[in-house]
Design a protein around this motif. Structure first.
Motif, PDB file in Angstrom:
ATOM      1  N   VAL A   1      28.166  -1.062 112.985  1.00  0.00           N
ATOM      2  CA  VAL A   1      27.827  -2.404 112.520  1.00  0.00           C
ATOM      3  C   VAL A   1      28.447  -2.585 111.140  1.00  0.00           C
ATOM      4  N   CYS A   2      29.197  -3.667 110.976  1.00  0.00           N
ATOM      5  CA  CYS A   2      29.878  -3.938 109.703  1.00  0.00           C
ATOM      6  C   CYS A   2      29.382  -5.250 109.112  1.00  0.00           C
TER       7      CYS A   2
ATOM      8  N   ARG B   1      29.171  -0.600 106.198  1.00  0.00           N
ATOM      9  CA  ARG B   1      29.469  -0.107 107.540  1.00  0.00           C
ATOM     10  C   ARG B   1      28.449   0.970 107.886  1.00  0.00           C
TER      11      ARG B   1
ATOM     12  N   SER C   1      28.773 -11.999 106.740  1.00  0.00           N
ATOM     13  CA  SER C   1      28.968 -12.029 108.192  1.00  0.00           C
ATOM     14  C   SER C   1      28.826 -10.603 108.710  1.00  0.00           C
TER      15      SER C   1
ATOM     16  N   THR D   1      29.315  -7.922 112.087  1.00  0.00           N
ATOM     17  CA  THR D   1      29.921  -7.634 113.378  1.00  0.00           C
ATOM     18  C   THR D   1      29.551  -6.217 113.791  1.00  0.00           C
ATOM     19  N   PRO D   2      29.354  -5.875 115.071  1.00  0.00           N
ATOM     20  CA  PRO D   2      29.409  -6.878 116.154  1.00  0.00           C
ATOM     21  C   PRO D   2      28.147  -7.713 116.158  1.00  0.00           C
TER      22      PRO D   2
END
Length: 225
Positions: free
Chosen positions: A138-139, A191, A222, A224-225
């Protein structure tokens, strides 16, 4: 199991599956220890258990009926996944009942094949399910934006400890909060190895000194994912 699976299996199937008379308790206890077993408790009372062996196979995941729908199974499967990732396993596998299939699907498992094992002369239905553990990091990226000098001073005062604590968290691969040419703006890069680690980080930060001191500062992030 005899209660929770009653909607999907006949009494004959449940009896063949459970086989209480066939349990050798000392041997069962020893095998659970070998499989990295975890027990969930509620107010000190055992509420459920699960396990994962060195190959990533989950043999059991059980929650007592009185503790169902309270997040016990979710915490168990998340703990099992954390263990698997720390052991650098590439996937988790399980033979999953009809009853448990929706739960495993919600937690990222997919059906590989429908199976019909025979136990005690009785045919059952279950599913070989797998969850890949690669490339599931997950970032988070974006900006921390202050609107006053007081807010910027708060960030500078609390940032060193916040960075140090976060980088020490299990599952943290990268954590940078970098000043920009604008003294009121910082670039943020995070991350984490997997969603469970990212969620644990967010929960810790929300109640931390940093989280409370900077709660009113704008985040433009933001994920992601």
């Amino acid at each position: 199991m005899t209660e929770t699976a009653a909607a999907d299996y006949s009494p004959e199937q449940i009896q063949a599956w459970a086989r209480p008379e066939a349990r050798d308790l000392p041997a069962w206890h020893a095998s659970m220890q070998e499989r990295n077993s975890y027990v969930a408790t509620v107010h000190g009372t055992p509420a459920g258990f699960s396990d994962v062996n060195p190959a990533g196979y989950i043999d059991m995941l059980f929650v007592a009926p009185r503790y169902q729908r309270q997040g016990v199974a979710r915490q168990l499967i998340e703990r099992v996944e954390v263990h698997a990732r720390q052991a650098q396993l590439t996937e988790l596998t399980a033979d999953v009942s009809i009853t448990a299939r929706p739960f495993f699907e919600r937690h990222g498992f997919t059906v590989e094949v429908e199976q019909h094992p025979v136990m005690g002369g009785v045919s059952l239905t279950n599913y070989k399910m797998t969850k890949k553990l690669l490339d599931s990091a997950v970032c988070l990226s974006g900006q921390l934006v202050c609107h006053t000098q007081d807010q910027a001073n708060t960030v500078r005062d609390h940032l060193p400890l916040h960075v140090a604590l976060t980088r020490a968290e299990p599952g943290c691969r990268l954590f940078n909060v970098t000043p920009t040419s604008d003294p009121l703006v910082w670039l943020v890069e995070e991350r984490f190895e997997h969603a469970a680690a990212f969620k644990a980080h967010q929960e810790r930060v929300a109640s931390s000194e940093w989280g409370q001191a900077t709660s009113g500062i704008e985040r433009r992030y933001s994920v992601t994912p």
